[in-house]
Design an enzyme around this catalytic site. Structure first.
Site, short mmCIF file in Angstrom:
data_model
loop_
_atom_site.label_atom_id
_atom_site.label_comp_id
_atom_site.label_asym_id
_atom_site.label_seq_id
_atom_site.Cartn_x
_atom_site.Cartn_y
_atom_site.Cartn_z
N ASN A 176 0.85 -1.18 0.00
CA ASN A 176 0.00 0.00 0.00
C ASN A 176 0.89 1.24 0.00
OD1 ASN A 176 0.82 0.51 2.72
ND2 ASN A 176 -0.87 -0.73 3.50
N GLU A 179 3.42 1.57 2.97
CA GLU A 179 4.48 0.55 2.89
C GLU A 179 5.49 0.90 1.80
OE1 GLU A 179 1.64 -3.16 4.40
OE2 GLU A 179 1.88 -2.74 2.27
N ASP A 244 -6.04 -8.23 2.09
CA ASP A 244 -6.15 -9.69 2.00
C ASP A 244 -7.03 -10.09 0.82
OD1 ASP A 244 -4.68 -9.74 4.34
OD2 ASP A 244 -6.41 -10.09 5.63
#
Length: 296
Positions: A176, A179, A244
């Site tokens: 993301n 990150e 996820d």
């Protein structure tokens, strides 16, 4: 991980401190972490097995029970020296008031056994997903990626931390924005982001880098193209576990022969659906492809 939810009513403020009092009325347990990735995969109609580490405790037993109920093959390693990771969320008036985490890092002996089991199971898989939550279970991820790549497997990684070098050689990385910023630094224009993202992709020998950008959608960087998919225009209720769902959907679509470009469009749709649900959740094939389930 075990995701626990305590739901209740909030009618007053505590006299002991300026915090709401939640009268718990309902409790739920859901598969969290990499188990939620596996759950999202099976919800889309594929077979999935889960590797990881749990403790010899009630939460670990419940995870195995939920895996069996969901049709996920469990290859979990039990470490009697730790407790199973639990994330406890207290919900009042449909708002998360607090999250309490219980976690310990696995021991080296159990991690070596996990690596040996990975090598044994590898040939049976078409796609390997590494979901890194920086909890200590993926200290051997570089070795695992190398083995999977040598075996010709599609390898997807949801990364964590500031050291992406250990994910080198993967097929696709799905960071993301926060990150990615830890690794390449800030960017001040789309051109600068593209230049830095493509350099990182080439340096790590990745086929693709998929940047998930919340309300800005997703951008896929490959050698041949840059694909931007806008976010779905819908109300965001809870972003827990959205990453996820995205990586699981990418894996399922690529396992079925779709290109990364085609898979990203569908994964973006799945992410847009799941953020409209509370907590870690899944997206069904009926939700993702409603046109295929229209009753005539």
């Amino acid at each position: 991980m075990m995701d626990r939810y305590w739901f209740g009513e909030v009618n007053r403020i505590s006299p002991e401190a300026p915090v709401p009092i939640v009268r718990v009325e309902r409790r739920e347990e859901r598969l969290g972490g990499a188990a939620n990735v596996a759950l999202n995969a099976v919800a889309l109609g594929v077979d999935a097995g889960l590797m990881g580490v749990i403790g010899n405790d009630e939460a670990g037993d419940n995870i195995n029970r939920l895996l069996e109920k969901s049709g996920i093959d469990s290859y979990l390693s039990c470490d009697p020296q730790i407790s199973t990771i639990i994330k406890l969320r207290v919900i009042g008036r449909q708002q998360q008031l607090i999250r309490i985490d219980f976690e310990e890092r696995p021991t080296e002996h159990v991690l070596q056994d996990k690596l040996n089991r990975f090598n044994t199971l590898l040939n049976a898989a078409d796609v390997v997903i590494f979901s890194d939550y920086a909890k200590g279970s993926l200290v051997n991820v570089t070795t695992m990626i190398s083995a999977a790549k040598s075996a010709g497997k599609i390898v997807l990684v949801d990364p964590k931390g500031s050291d992406f070098v250990r994910y080198a050689g993967a097929t696709l990385l799905t960071p993301n924005k926060s990150e990615l910023k830890q690794v390449i630094g800030e960017w001040f224009s789309e051109d600068e982001l593209t230049e830095k993202a493509q350099k990182l992709r080439r340096d790590l020998d990745l086929q693709g880098l998929l940047l998930t950008r919340s309300e800005e959608g997703m951008t896929l960087y490959t050698e041949g193209e840059i694909v931007h998919v806008p976010a779905m225009a819908r109300e965001v209720y809870d972003v827990s576990g959205a990453g996820d769902t995205v990586i699981a959907t990418m894996a399922v679509m690529m396992a079925n022969g779709l290109s990364m470009h085609e898979a990203v469009v569908i994964a973006n749709r799945a992410g847009g659906i799941v953020v409209g649900k509370l907590g870690t959740a899944t997206v069904s094939r009926e939700e993702l492809f409603p046109e295929q389930f229209v009753q005539g």
